[in-house]
Enzyme design. Structure first.
Site, PDB file in Angstrom:
ATOM      1  N   LYS A   4      -2.892  55.995 -19.390  1.00  0.00           N
ATOM      2  CA  LYS A   4      -1.938  56.108 -20.501  1.00  0.00           C
ATOM      3  C   LYS A   4      -2.332  57.215 -21.485  1.00  0.00           C
ATOM      4  O   LYS A   4      -3.487  57.675 -21.490  1.00  0.00           O
ATOM      5  CB  LYS A   4      -1.858  54.748 -21.213  1.00  0.00           C
ATOM      6  CG  LYS A   4      -1.324  53.619 -20.335  1.00  0.00           C
ATOM      7  CD  LYS A   4      -1.104  52.368 -21.166  1.00  0.00           C
ATOM      8  CE  LYS A   4      -0.600  51.231 -20.322  1.00  0.00           C
ATOM      9  NZ  LYS A   4      -0.281  50.035 -21.145  1.00  0.00           N
ATOM     10  N   TYR A  44       9.292  50.261 -17.577  1.00  0.00           N
ATOM     11  CA  TYR A  44       8.958  48.970 -18.195  1.00  0.00           C
ATOM     12  C   TYR A  44      10.191  48.076 -18.361  1.00  0.00           C
ATOM     13  O   TYR A  44      10.193  47.220 -19.253  1.00  0.00           O
ATOM     14  CB  TYR A  44       8.285  49.198 -19.539  1.00  0.00           C
ATOM     15  CG  TYR A  44       6.803  49.563 -19.432  1.00  0.00           C
ATOM     16  CD1 TYR A  44       5.890  48.699 -18.840  1.00  0.00           C
ATOM     17  CD2 TYR A  44       6.321  50.768 -19.961  1.00  0.00           C
ATOM     18  CE1 TYR A  44       4.543  49.014 -18.752  1.00  0.00           C
ATOM     19  CE2 TYR A  44       4.965  51.087 -19.878  1.00  0.00           C
ATOM     20  CZ  TYR A  44       4.089  50.194 -19.272  1.00  0.00           C
ATOM     21  OH  TYR A  44       2.743  50.506 -19.203  1.00  0.00           O
ATOM     22  N   ASN A 107      -4.033  50.522 -24.469  1.00  0.00           N
ATOM     23  CA  ASN A 107      -5.042  49.867 -23.628  1.00  0.00           C
ATOM     24  C   ASN A 107      -5.448  50.709 -22.403  1.00  0.00           C
ATOM     25  O   ASN A 107      -5.915  50.196 -21.398  1.00  0.00           O
ATOM     26  CB  ASN A 107      -4.590  48.452 -23.241  1.00  0.00           C
ATOM     27  CG  ASN A 107      -3.308  48.444 -22.437  1.00  0.00           C
ATOM     28  OD1 ASN A 107      -2.710  49.480 -22.214  1.00  0.00           O
ATOM     29  ND2 ASN A 107      -2.887  47.266 -22.011  1.00  0.00           N
ATOM     30  N   HIS A 110      -2.487  51.129 -16.980  1.00  0.00           N
ATOM     31  CA  HIS A 110      -1.562  50.113 -16.485  1.00  0.00           C
ATOM     32  C   HIS A 110      -1.841  49.942 -14.994  1.00  0.00           C
ATOM     33  O   HIS A 110      -2.056  50.925 -14.290  1.00  0.00           O
ATOM     34  CB  HIS A 110      -0.105  50.567 -16.680  1.00  0.00           C
ATOM     35  CG  HIS A 110       0.867  49.757 -15.911  1.00  0.00           C
ATOM     36  ND1 HIS A 110       1.335  48.547 -16.363  1.00  0.00           N
ATOM     37  CD2 HIS A 110       1.439  49.954 -14.690  1.00  0.00           C
ATOM     38  CE1 HIS A 110       2.161  48.037 -15.451  1.00  0.00           C
ATOM     39  NE2 HIS A 110       2.237  48.878 -14.432  1.00  0.00           N
ATOM     40  N   GLU A 121       7.559  50.658  -9.457  1.00  0.00           N
ATOM     41  CA  GLU A 121       6.948  51.552 -10.458  1.00  0.00           C
ATOM     42  C   GLU A 121       6.629  52.930  -9.885  1.00  0.00           C
ATOM     43  O   GLU A 121       6.812  53.947 -10.549  1.00  0.00           O
ATOM     44  CB  GLU A 121       5.690  50.894 -11.035  1.00  0.00           C
ATOM     45  CG  GLU A 121       6.036  49.675 -11.888  1.00  0.00           C
ATOM     46  CD  GLU A 121       4.833  48.809 -12.229  1.00  0.00           C
ATOM     47  OE1 GLU A 121       3.699  49.126 -11.813  1.00  0.00           O
ATOM     48  OE2 GLU A 121       5.040  47.793 -12.927  1.00  0.00           O
TER      49      GLU A 121
END
Ligand code: CMP
Length: 130
Positions: A4, A44, A107, A110, A121
């Site tokens: 990310k 998402y 975070n 993913h 995805e």
């Protein structure tokens, strides 16, 4: 897996890829991209009704993301093990999110939660969506 924007900004692409390679994953494909809002929303889509959705999309479009296709026996499960809990504070010691994650949103990575999610995805991320 996605690396990310927070991790890309902190020059952690190599460190994260070397962890997954050390865990026996083969890197099959890899692409760097600043996601469009349309692509992030599609990626998402499962979270679109959640209260954090718009902030998630804003964050995921704030910088470069690296999409990585990985291969390994029991890969989905093992990757989630080494990535750790969504919340870096709750993630086990030595997991990627515990090491590098900053907050619930920032975070660092993913990981697809099933083969079905991976198929969806990877199609979204690796296809050209303008
Ligand atoms: P990820 O595994 O990429 O899947 C969806 C992301 O939404 C998740 O990691 C978090 O970064 C983010 N997310 C999930 N729940 C929350 C929450 N309650 N507040 C903020 N961000 C969240």
């Amino acid at each position: 897996m996605l690396i990310k924007p927070d991790a890309v900004k902190r020059h952690l692409i190599g460190s994260i890829l070397s962890i997954v390679e050390r865990e026996g994953f083969r890197i099959v494909n890899l692409k760097m991209e600043k996601m469009s809002k349309k692509k992030a929303k599609l990626f998402y889509a499962v979270h679109k009704e959640k209260d954090f959705f718009s902030l998630l999309v804003e964050y995921m479009t704030s910088g470069i993301t690296v999409g990585v296709i990985l291969e390994r026996e029991n890969g989905v499960h093992h990757l989630r093990e080494i990535v750790g809990d969504t919340d870096p504070v709750k993630a086990k010691k030595n997991t990627i999110r515990r090491k590098y994650g900053e907050t619930y949103r920032r975070n660092s990575v993913h990981a697809s939660d099933s083969k079905k999610s991976y198929i969806y995805e990877s199609k979204v991320f690796f296809k050209e969506h303008k």
